[in-house]
Design an enzyme around this catalytic site. Structure first.
Site, PDB file in Angstrom:
ATOM      1  N   GLY A  91       3.027   2.703  -7.687  1.00 31.34           N
ATOM      2  CA  GLY A  91       3.921   1.610  -7.762  1.00 31.34           C
ATOM      3  C   GLY A  91       3.243   0.659  -6.577  1.00 31.34           C
ATOM      4  NE  ARG A  92       0.940  -3.439  -8.074  1.00 27.50           N
ATOM      5  CZ  ARG A  92      -0.065  -4.142  -8.151  1.00 27.50           C
ATOM      6  NH1 ARG A  92      -0.578  -5.348  -7.417  1.00 27.50           N
ATOM      7  NH2 ARG A  92      -1.323  -3.489  -8.726  1.00 27.50           N
ATOM      8  N   GLY A  93       4.729  -2.195  -3.509  1.00 30.39           N
ATOM      9  CA  GLY A  93       5.730  -2.918  -2.521  1.00 30.39           C
ATOM     10  C   GLY A  93       5.155  -4.178  -2.072  1.00 30.39           C
ATOM     11  N   GLY A  94       5.577  -4.613  -0.913  1.00 30.29           N
ATOM     12  CA  GLY A  94       5.275  -5.964  -0.412  1.00 30.29           C
ATOM     13  C   GLY A  94       3.860  -5.855   0.311  1.00 30.29           C
ATOM     14  CG  MET A  95       3.369  -3.626   3.327  1.00 31.74           C
ATOM     15  SD  MET A  95       3.666  -3.792   5.220  1.00 31.74           S
ATOM     16  CE  MET A  95       4.468  -1.942   5.364  1.00 31.74           C
ATOM     17  CG  ASP A 151      11.209  -1.225   6.297  1.00 32.30           C
ATOM     18  OD1 ASP A 151      11.980  -1.670   5.854  1.00 32.30           O
ATOM     19  OD2 ASP A 151       9.904  -1.318   5.633  1.00 32.30           O
ATOM     20  CB  VAL A 168       1.944   3.912  -3.818  1.00 37.61           C
ATOM     21  CG1 VAL A 168       1.630   5.500  -3.663  1.00 37.61           C
ATOM     22  CG2 VAL A 168       2.577   3.391  -2.421  1.00 37.61           C
ATOM     23  CE  LYS A 214       2.857   2.076   1.398  1.00 38.56           C
ATOM     24  NZ  LYS A 214       4.149   2.279   1.823  1.00 38.56           N
TER      25      LYS A 214
HETATM   26  N1  LIG Z   1       4.408  10.040  -1.544  1.00 39.17           N
HETATM   27  C1  LIG Z   1       5.037   9.380  -2.477  1.00 39.17           C
HETATM   28  N2  LIG Z   1       4.872   9.988  -3.615  1.00 39.17           N
HETATM   29  C2  LIG Z   1       5.378   9.327  -4.771  1.00 39.17           C
HETATM   30  N3  LIG Z   1       5.441   7.973  -5.045  1.00 39.17           N
HETATM   31  C3  LIG Z   1       5.541   7.468  -3.783  1.00 39.17           C
HETATM   32  C4  LIG Z   1       5.071   7.679  -2.625  1.00 39.17           C
HETATM   33  N4  LIG Z   1       5.162   6.841  -1.440  1.00 39.17           N
HETATM   34  C5  LIG Z   1       5.527   5.750  -2.378  1.00 39.17           C
HETATM   35  N5  LIG Z   1       5.836   6.116  -3.633  1.00 39.17           N
HETATM   36  C6  LIG Z   1       6.340   5.205  -4.456  1.00 39.17           C
HETATM   37  O1  LIG Z   1       5.425   4.035  -4.556  1.00 39.17           O
HETATM   38  C7  LIG Z   1       6.166   2.746  -4.819  1.00 39.17           C
HETATM   39  C8  LIG Z   1       5.442   1.647  -3.576  1.00 39.17           C
HETATM   40  O2  LIG Z   1       5.775   1.965  -2.390  1.00 39.17           O
HETATM   41  P1  LIG Z   1       5.635   1.049  -1.129  1.00 39.17           P
HETATM   42  O3  LIG Z   1       5.938   1.872   0.119  1.00 39.17           O
HETATM   43  O4  LIG Z   1       4.413   0.439  -1.132  1.00 39.17           O
HETATM   44  O5  LIG Z   1       6.755   0.019  -1.267  1.00 39.17           O
HETATM   45  P2  LIG Z   1       8.219  -0.147  -0.985  1.00 39.17           P
HETATM   46  O6  LIG Z   1       8.735   0.734  -0.118  1.00 39.17           O
HETATM   47  O7  LIG Z   1       9.225  -0.078  -2.386  1.00 39.17           O
HETATM   48  O8  LIG Z   1       8.287  -1.684  -0.373  1.00 39.17           O
HETATM   49  P3  LIG Z   1       7.730  -2.346   0.921  1.00 39.17           P
HETATM   50  O9  LIG Z   1       6.306  -2.599   0.677  1.00 39.17           O
HETATM   51  O10 LIG Z   1       8.675  -3.289   1.102  1.00 39.17           O
HETATM   52  O11 LIG Z   1       7.855  -1.092   2.115  1.00 39.17           O
HETATM   53  C9  LIG Z   1       7.610   2.977  -4.645  1.00 39.17           C
HETATM   54  O12 LIG Z   1       8.009   2.909  -5.582  1.00 39.17           O
HETATM   55  C10 LIG Z   1       7.517   4.288  -3.900  1.00 39.17           C
HETATM   56  O13 LIG Z   1       8.724   5.108  -4.775  1.00 39.17           O
HETATM   57 MG   LIG Z   2       7.828   2.115   0.971  1.00 40.97          MG
END
Ligand SMILES: Nc1ncnc2c1ncn2[C@@H]1O[C@H](COP(=O)(O)OP(=O)(O)OP(=O)(O)O)[C@@H](O)[C@H]1O
Ligand SMILES: [Mg+2]
Length: 340
Positions: A33-37, A149, A40, A55
């Site tokens: 998945g991916r978030g704003g910054m 956060d 993963v 990540k």
């Molecule tokens: N340790 C992990 N195991 C499995 N999935 C993960 C893990 N860490 C993060 N993810 C998944 O990866 C995705 C992206 O996570 P990320 O932290 O980049 O974005 P976010 O927290 O949704 O947004 P932001 O960037 O605003 O923090 C999310 O859907 C999260 O559920």
């Molecule tokens: Mg996150």
């Protein structure tokens, strides 16, 4: 789906190019998945032959000194905390201008996905999730680590051990918020800042933050798990920031009439504008919430009027502060004289 701007410099094309490649001892297998910054990935730790979540942070974050220093410091602190509800961090570092974190791969979904799918959760489920997140936050706070956060996307939900523990909850992403940077002018126009639904008033006004800012963010999350929406929803970011600073949260019982009125008082305290007026810990908040929910038969049934009588508004933060000189209208608006 996510465009180049969405994840701050990790364009979709480049991200998928990484599948199969090797980054700092990890073989990238699939995008999770991916978030704003960050993006993963599920990856293979080649040294220990195990699956990890890798990540990769957007390259411009590595170029920001403040962020890099805090990233290094806080990933170390987070890695040192051994807690059943905090995602174990295996390694954090920098390679070829990219900051990365390798952590336990949590098979499951995050709370954001769960809420999107299910809407408001049953009180017992919300309570189980809240208790686990609270224990993680309180443990971090006892190590002087403030999350900053707390939001549904940073709460991962794996399958639990048995029917008494249907889910195992992990908190992740300590010290990775970009908000403090964006609020001090780090972000450029149009860059994705992340959600402002869970940000504490003192974070907005740039005052020093401590564990109590997590109590606020956590309370926003708990509110959402029960109500289906966070306490404040506004059409634009400015109005949302204003609401966090000055508006009273709508009583939770308006959206969840099945809950007793005492819950509103507890939530209002956790969402107090002044950190001093909040609960001293997340565990204290969850305990108060639990007893408010279980006080139900006596309070709600025997005295239905308490629903209305309970003071639901957050402690009044007083009138909004006077505008600084530069913000006052240039053309004088004279107050209307009192009527006859
Ligand atoms: N340790 C992990 N195991 C499995 N999935 C993960 C893990 N860490 C993060 N993810 C998944 O990866 C995705 C992206 O996570 P990320 O932290 O980049 O974005 P976010 O927290 O949704 O947004 P932001 O960037 O605003 O923090 C999310 O859907 C999260 O559920
Ligand atoms: Mg996150």
């Amino acid at each position: 789906m996510a465009g180049a701007g969405q994840n701050g410099g990790l364009p979709a094309g480049r991200a998928s190019d990484l599948i199969g490649s090797r980054i700092a001892g990890y073989q990238v297998e699939a995008e999770i998945g991916r978030g704003g910054m960050a993006v993963v990935y599920r990856a293979r730790d080649l040294r220990l032959d195990r699956t990890v979540a890798l990540k990769l942070l957007a390259p411009e974050l590595a170029r920001n000194d403040t962020f890099r220093k805090r990233f290094t410091h806080e990933s170390r602190v987070a890695a040192a905390i051994d807690h059943p509800h905090i995602v174990p961090v295996f390694e954090a570092g920098e390679t070829e201008g990219l900051l990365y974190i390798a952590m336990r791969y949590v098979a499951g979904q995050d709370l954001r996905a769960l809420l999107n799918r299910e809407g408001p959760l049953p009180v017992t489920t919300a309570g189980r999730i809240a208790a686990q997140v609270a224990s993680a936050l309180d443990a971090a706070h006892s190590h002087d680590l403030v999350h900053r956060d707390v939001k549904p996307g940073n709460i991962l939900i794996a399958e639990g051990t048995d029917s008494d523990h249907p889910e195992h909850v992990y908190l992740t992403d300590f010290g990775l918020t970009k908000k403090s940077l964006s609020l001090t002018g780090f972000t450029t126009v149009g860059q994705f800042v992340g959600t402002l639904d869970y940000v504490a008033p003192e974070q907005i006004s740039g005052r020093p933050v401590d564990a109590r800012c997590d109590v606020y963010g956590f309370a926003c999350v708990v509110y959402e798990t029960l109500a289906g929406a966070p306490p404040f929803k506004r059409d634009d970011d400015m109005a949302l920031l204003w609401a966090h600073q000055f508006d009273a949260p709508p009583p939770l019982t308006l959206l969840r009439p099945d809950l007793p009125g005492a819950v509103d008082t507890v939530v209002a305290k956790a969402l107090a504008k002044r950190p001093d007026d909040r609960y001293g810990s997340c565990g204290e908040f969850v305990a108060a919430l639990r007893s408010a929910v279980t006080a139900r038969p006596r309070e709600a049934a025997a005295h239905p009027a308490t629903r209305v009588d309970v003071p639901v508004a957050a402690p009044d933060p007083g009138p909004p502060p006077e505008l600084p000189g530069w913000a006052r209208p240039a053309v004088g608006i004279t107050p209307r004289a009192p009527g006859p």
